[in-house]
Design an enzyme around this catalytic site. Sequence first.
Site, mmCIF file in Angstrom:
data_model
loop_
_atom_site.group_PDB
_atom_site.id
_atom_site.type_symbol
_atom_site.label_atom_id
_atom_site.label_comp_id
_atom_site.label_asym_id
_atom_site.label_seq_id
_atom_site.Cartn_x
_atom_site.Cartn_y
_atom_site.Cartn_z
ATOM 1 N N ASP A 14 0.972 -1.256 0.012
ATOM 2 C CA ASP A 14 0.041 0.109 -0.116
ATOM 3 C C ASP A 14 0.962 1.256 0.150
ATOM 4 O O ASP A 14 0.755 2.099 0.887
ATOM 5 C CB ASP A 14 -0.830 0.066 1.231
ATOM 6 C CG ASP A 14 -1.729 -1.184 1.642
ATOM 7 O OD1 ASP A 14 -2.087 -1.658 0.258
ATOM 8 O OD2 ASP A 14 -2.021 -1.677 2.416
ATOM 9 N N GLU A 174 -11.203 0.643 -3.307
ATOM 10 C CA GLU A 174 -10.588 1.289 -2.596
ATOM 11 C C GLU A 174 -9.444 1.976 -3.023
ATOM 12 O O GLU A 174 -9.285 2.167 -4.285
ATOM 13 C CB GLU A 174 -9.935 0.032 -1.593
ATOM 14 C CG GLU A 174 -9.328 -1.146 -2.509
ATOM 15 C CD GLU A 174 -8.867 -2.323 -1.762
ATOM 16 O OE1 GLU A 174 -9.307 -2.689 -0.646
ATOM 17 O OE2 GLU A 174 -8.405 -3.293 -2.578
#
Length: 493
Positions: A14, A174
């Site tokens: 991420d 997301e």
Amino acid sequence: MIYHNPVLKGFYPDPSVCCANGMYYMVCSSFQYFPGVPLFESKDLVNWSQIGHVLTRPSQAALEQVPSSGGVFAPTIRHLNGRFYMVTTNASTGENFYVYTDDIHGAWSDPVAVAQDGIDPSLYFEAGNAYFMSNGTDADGVNGVVQCQIDLATGEKLSPSRCIWQGSGGRFLESPHLYRIGDWYYLMAAEGGTEYGHMITYARSKSLWGSFTGYPHNPVLTNRNKAPYPIQGIGHGDLVQDARGNWHILSLGFRQQALWMAFHHLGREVFLTPVTFDEEGWFTAGTDGTTAECYDIAGDFAQKPLPERSFAAPDWYREWCFLRHPRMEQYGLTQGSALLHGTEVTLDEPGSPTFIGLRQQDFSGTVQCVLELDKGEAGLTCYMSEQEHYEVALRRGETGITALCRLNIGGVHQIQKEIPLTGNSARLVIRMEPACYHFSVVTESGETHLGTGQSKYLSSEISSPFTGVILGLYAVGDNTVRFTNFSCVYTET
């Protein structure tokens, strides 16, 4: 300059990036590990040096009893007027919050909460205003990328949460990030789940509140149809412009063990992919929309290999991590050695055992360490979760000290081999290959092989967590164990 992907190897998922003072700064997820949110610095987007962590105090993120793959998710880093902001989610408490600092090498603030749901939050600044977005539910109950204006000093919402985009149709929308480039607002996100179907999509609008029009050829970047291919799971990216005006996406991805071995145990890593804008303002990414193993970019610099890890440097433990909130009185970390004070908490439970670990960053190499043991157990571990981990260790039993190899798969323990020792000190060795780990002990009598564990059982495809293998030192029992001569050397692939 030709660089090879990934540009940051091992369990650093991420990624998010910002530019300040002629440097690039990047943060990654940390989940149940502490300190939280590793922080990196780079001059060229290819070579990254860890300069610390963002969440260094237990009060900044509750991690007690957090299971594997819980805790701190998907941070975003942004810079405004000399101040850095990091916004993230504690998925185990359901709280979205941000912290800030005026010194990127110093301490960060206490958390500032934002009352908007969802995960993967991001910040966008414009004209003195601050906007907060996440994948969540708006005030009318609509799911998607949700945005509100906030008071940056307090985190208070200044507008209702509003859904501004619902993606291109993939599951698990997301990782939203908003950018202003020229006359357009670009909203980039991830879809498909952080697995083999992962992808990056985007939309654009003339207003930051939309409506947003999706890129006609979404996804803009994915490796989901490149099979067999060692790089998979490309997604969850952040867009960044370099000093020469060129654009790139820093994203996560993972490497399979081999061409026909669809398992990954190193975790999700950081990949760099070039971006090109067309005359109409749409952008494309990579090689026909995929991330390749290498690219040639402008710049007079060389990509550095993985360094050898040891206890030699005064701050060798900067890149190491603990499980959940450690009791620091259990650790004596000095140049040349690590002193661990064991407790009854083991690696099999979601507590904070005496454990300090380093992310495994490549498939092949050797890890070794010398330790002295008087009682209890201590050794080296290949740790994925409470349910899946392998150890090579020394322990004291009724008849004396033994060396052993133990595999824990799905909570089932198996000791492959256990041999008696004549003394209380030995060198423990882990030899890493893409498909397996080999465990051995070295004494004055020579080296003895104790067992082998297949790496696929520590992979996200078989083990439930989506983190990555940590190479750790641990101690269990009422003991004090000194580890010396630690070495981790990779044979890069």
